[in-house]
Design a protein around this motif. Structure first.
Motif, PDB file in Angstrom:
ATOM      1  N   MET A 142      -3.536   2.101  -0.039  1.00  0.00           N
ATOM      2  CA  MET A 142      -3.525   2.324  -1.481  1.00  0.00           C
ATOM      3  C   MET A 142      -4.865   2.820  -2.013  1.00  0.00           C
ATOM      4  O   MET A 142      -4.915   3.586  -2.964  1.00  0.00           O
ATOM      5  CB  MET A 142      -3.144   1.026  -2.200  1.00  0.00           C
ATOM      6  CG  MET A 142      -1.717   0.590  -1.963  1.00  0.00           C
ATOM      7  SD  MET A 142      -0.566   1.661  -2.833  1.00  0.00           S
ATOM      8  CE  MET A 142       0.377   2.326  -1.484  1.00  0.00           C
ATOM      9  N   LEU A 156       2.550   1.346   3.659  1.00  0.00           N
ATOM     10  CA  LEU A 156       3.617   1.611   2.692  1.00  0.00           C
ATOM     11  C   LEU A 156       3.993   3.096   2.666  1.00  0.00           C
ATOM     12  O   LEU A 156       5.147   3.443   2.817  1.00  0.00           O
ATOM     13  CB  LEU A 156       3.199   1.154   1.288  1.00  0.00           C
ATOM     14  CG  LEU A 156       2.983  -0.346   1.140  1.00  0.00           C
ATOM     15  CD1 LEU A 156       2.330  -0.662  -0.180  1.00  0.00           C
ATOM     16  CD2 LEU A 156       4.289  -1.085   1.258  1.00  0.00           C
ATOM     17  N   MET A 157       3.006   3.960   2.493  1.00  0.00           N
ATOM     18  CA  MET A 157       3.279   5.394   2.520  1.00  0.00           C
ATOM     19  C   MET A 157       3.363   5.841   3.982  1.00  0.00           C
ATOM     20  O   MET A 157       2.953   5.125   4.891  1.00  0.00           O
ATOM     21  CB  MET A 157       2.185   6.168   1.789  1.00  0.00           C
ATOM     22  CG  MET A 157       1.882   5.661   0.391  1.00  0.00           C
ATOM     23  SD  MET A 157       3.316   5.607  -0.684  1.00  0.00           S
ATOM     24  CE  MET A 157       3.475   7.316  -1.133  1.00  0.00           C
ATOM     25  N   TRP A 158       3.912   7.041   4.201  1.00  0.00           N
ATOM     26  CA  TRP A 158       4.030   7.509   5.583  1.00  0.00           C
ATOM     27  C   TRP A 158       2.675   8.006   6.074  1.00  0.00           C
ATOM     28  O   TRP A 158       1.752   8.262   5.293  1.00  0.00           O
ATOM     29  CB  TRP A 158       5.086   8.599   5.703  1.00  0.00           C
ATOM     30  CG  TRP A 158       4.893   9.799   4.830  1.00  0.00           C
ATOM     31  CD1 TRP A 158       4.370  10.996   5.202  1.00  0.00           C
ATOM     32  CD2 TRP A 158       5.238   9.938   3.455  1.00  0.00           C
ATOM     33  NE1 TRP A 158       4.363  11.867   4.159  1.00  0.00           N
ATOM     34  CE2 TRP A 158       4.882  11.252   3.066  1.00  0.00           C
ATOM     35  CE3 TRP A 158       5.795   9.086   2.504  1.00  0.00           C
ATOM     36  CZ2 TRP A 158       5.075  11.720   1.761  1.00  0.00           C
ATOM     37  CZ3 TRP A 158       5.976   9.558   1.214  1.00  0.00           C
ATOM     38  CH2 TRP A 158       5.625  10.856   0.873  1.00  0.00           C
ATOM     39  N   PRO A 194      -2.920   6.308  -3.485  1.00  0.00           N
ATOM     40  CA  PRO A 194      -2.272   6.288  -4.794  1.00  0.00           C
ATOM     41  C   PRO A 194      -2.878   5.336  -5.823  1.00  0.00           C
ATOM     42  O   PRO A 194      -2.703   5.561  -7.008  1.00  0.00           O
ATOM     43  CB  PRO A 194      -0.838   5.881  -4.481  1.00  0.00           C
ATOM     44  CG  PRO A 194      -0.656   6.091  -3.042  1.00  0.00           C
ATOM     45  CD  PRO A 194      -1.990   5.929  -2.411  1.00  0.00           C
ATOM     46  N   LEU A 195      -3.539   4.276  -5.422  1.00  0.00           N
ATOM     47  CA  LEU A 195      -4.044   3.351  -6.436  1.00  0.00           C
ATOM     48  C   LEU A 195      -5.463   3.678  -6.880  1.00  0.00           C
ATOM     49  O   LEU A 195      -6.045   2.934  -7.671  1.00  0.00           O
ATOM     50  CB  LEU A 195      -3.964   1.898  -5.934  1.00  0.00           C
ATOM     51  CG  LEU A 195      -2.561   1.287  -5.913  1.00  0.00           C
ATOM     52  CD1 LEU A 195      -2.638  -0.219  -5.743  1.00  0.00           C
ATOM     53  CD2 LEU A 195      -1.769   1.621  -7.152  1.00  0.00           C
ATOM     54  N   LEU A 255      -0.273   8.665 -11.985  1.00  0.00           N
ATOM     55  CA  LEU A 255       0.908   7.830 -11.718  1.00  0.00           C
ATOM     56  C   LEU A 255       2.088   8.682 -11.271  1.00  0.00           C
ATOM     57  O   LEU A 255       2.872   8.279 -10.420  1.00  0.00           O
ATOM     58  CB  LEU A 255       1.271   7.045 -12.978  1.00  0.00           C
ATOM     59  CG  LEU A 255       2.568   6.226 -12.913  1.00  0.00           C
ATOM     60  CD1 LEU A 255       2.482   5.165 -11.847  1.00  0.00           C
ATOM     61  CD2 LEU A 255       2.883   5.610 -14.257  1.00  0.00           C
ATOM     62  N   ALA A 256       2.201   9.871 -11.836  1.00  0.00           N
ATOM     63  CA  ALA A 256       3.335  10.742 -11.505  1.00  0.00           C
ATOM     64  C   ALA A 256       3.268  11.234 -10.071  1.00  0.00           C
ATOM     65  O   ALA A 256       4.269  11.702  -9.533  1.00  0.00           O
ATOM     66  CB  ALA A 256       3.355  11.929 -12.455  1.00  0.00           C
ATOM     67  N   GLY A 257       2.122  11.141  -9.449  1.00  0.00           N
ATOM     68  CA  GLY A 257       1.982  11.607  -8.077  1.00  0.00           C
ATOM     69  C   GLY A 257       1.584  13.066  -8.007  1.00  0.00           C
ATOM     70  O   GLY A 257       1.588  13.780  -8.997  1.00  0.00           O
TER      71      GLY A 257
END
Lengths: 169, 205
Positions: free
Chosen positions: B117, B132-134, B141-142, B148-150
């Motif tokens: 993260m 969590l992510m591949w 992401p954090l 937030l939308a990526g």
């Protein structure tokens, strides 16, 4: 089925041992009444899917009670739940492994549109990776809503030109 | 919840570099990154903090330095008290921290998540992969600079990507049925306030 007036129904003494129908109607009749689901249960919608399969709601009434966990034996993938981007290739691969003819029901808000998960991790609608036939609203939908979706899908399958599709394939 | 009042003096006697950290609940310390494992070991072996509850991290935003702070939460199953440890990462661009997986094997997955993260590399970790992510996901992401939308990127399977000809997109953050509008009062901004066709409050559109 008990019929009040047997004269109005098929009578082998009069018509012989032949039933005449259209190929489409016969093929679709078979497909309609044994639509085996592939339960793609990914989140809480899967609980409602299980409820739809159990005795109170009894999806067996519509010929779709045989949940097949092997995609080779399934006709209709029910995507029940949030599809993450990590899971998305797996969902697509399982869809690819299903034998044609095959259909997809997107069950619930998440599978239909990403639902409340507007985020980097969630696929924004399963129709971005597989062709969806019926969308079910709800978060999660009631089991009745899933049964309704199945009936809608059956109506759709009834209208398909199955025979000409089979011949041209 | 009881508080372990003696722990502050016990830790600062052993480690003068450990400074008390502002905390609303349990005792907390700021520790230099180099001393973290020694302090954790002291707390585990001498102070009976036998359970590592959580390893996480804070991103103070790209403008701040030090940017990343790693946080450990410990619990004592005999004293029934908590203690918190925080350590700043020395590097802002390549944040790293020694692993606690030698002390608690449970730290393994916590550290993998923190790496996934926030991108903090735990040196000495036996298997520092994303959890969590591949594996090929290019972002953390954090982090504060991640929306937030990526961000658009590829899916994990190349053959599937070729087949469906789509990948990760930025999630639509406005206009959808589940999206609240910022800046309005809650009664107006809530998505369900937009459409009241089902009630008699507004005329059916």
């Amino acid at each position: 089925m008990v019929t009040a007036n047997p004269e109005l129904t098929y009578n082998s003494k009069i018509e012989g041992d032949i039933v005449v129908t259209r190929a489409d109607a016969a093929i679709n009749w078979v497909r309609n009444n044994s639509m085996w689901p592939m339960p793609m249960g990914l989140a809480c919608c899967a609980i409602e899917l299980m409820a739809a399969a159990s005795s109170r709601f009894d999806i067996a009434r519509f010929g779709a009670e045989v949940m097949r966990f092997s995609p080779r034996q399934a006709d209709c993938m029910i995507v029940a739940g949030t599809v993450t981007y990590k899971m998305a290739p797996v969902v697509r691969r399982i869809y690819d492994q299903m034998a044609a003819p095959k259909w997809v029901i997107a069950m619930g808000a998440c599978a239909s549109s990403g639902g409340m998960y507007r985020s980097y991790a969630t696929l924004q609608g399963v129709d971005r990776i597989v062709p969806v036939d019926v969308y079910v609203s709800g978060c999660p939908p009631r089991p009745e809503a899933l049964l309704d979706a199945l009936l809608k899908l059956q109506e759709k399958v009834k209208r398909e030109r199955s025979a000409s599709k089979l011949l041209s394939a | 919840m009881t508080t372990d009042v003696e722990i502050t003096t016990a830790v600062s006697q052993q480690f003068p570099s450990a400074k008390p950290r502002a905390s609303l609940d349990c005792p907390a310390f700021d520790v230099p990154a180099g001393d973290v494992i020694a302090v954790l070991e002291l707390l585990r072996d001498k102070q009976a903090y036998d359970f590592l509850m959580d390893v996480t991290a804070i991103d103070w935003s790209a403008e701040k330095s030090p940017r990343f702070t790693v946080v450990w939460h410990l619990y004592s199953s005999t004293k029934h008290t908590y203690v918190r440890l925080a350590a700043d990462c020395t590097s802002d661009s390549e944040p790293a921290m020694p692993t606690a997986s030698g002390l608690w094997s449970g730290a393994d997955w916590h550290e993998r998540e923190t790496y996934d993260m926030l991108g903090i590399k735990f040196t000495g970790h036996p298997d520092l992969r994303r959890i969590l992510m591949w594996d090929a996901y290019p972002y953390f992401p954090l982090r504060k600079d991640f929306p937030l939308a990526g961000l658009p990127t590829e899916l994990s399977d190349a053959d599937i990507t070729e087949e469906i000809k789509t990948g990760v997109i930025s999630a639509p953050m406005v206009g959808g049925p589940f999206v609240a509008t910022p800046g309005e009062p809650m009664s107006e901004a809530e998505p369900r306030a937009k459409d009241e066709a089902w009630s008699e409050q507004r005329p059916k559109g």
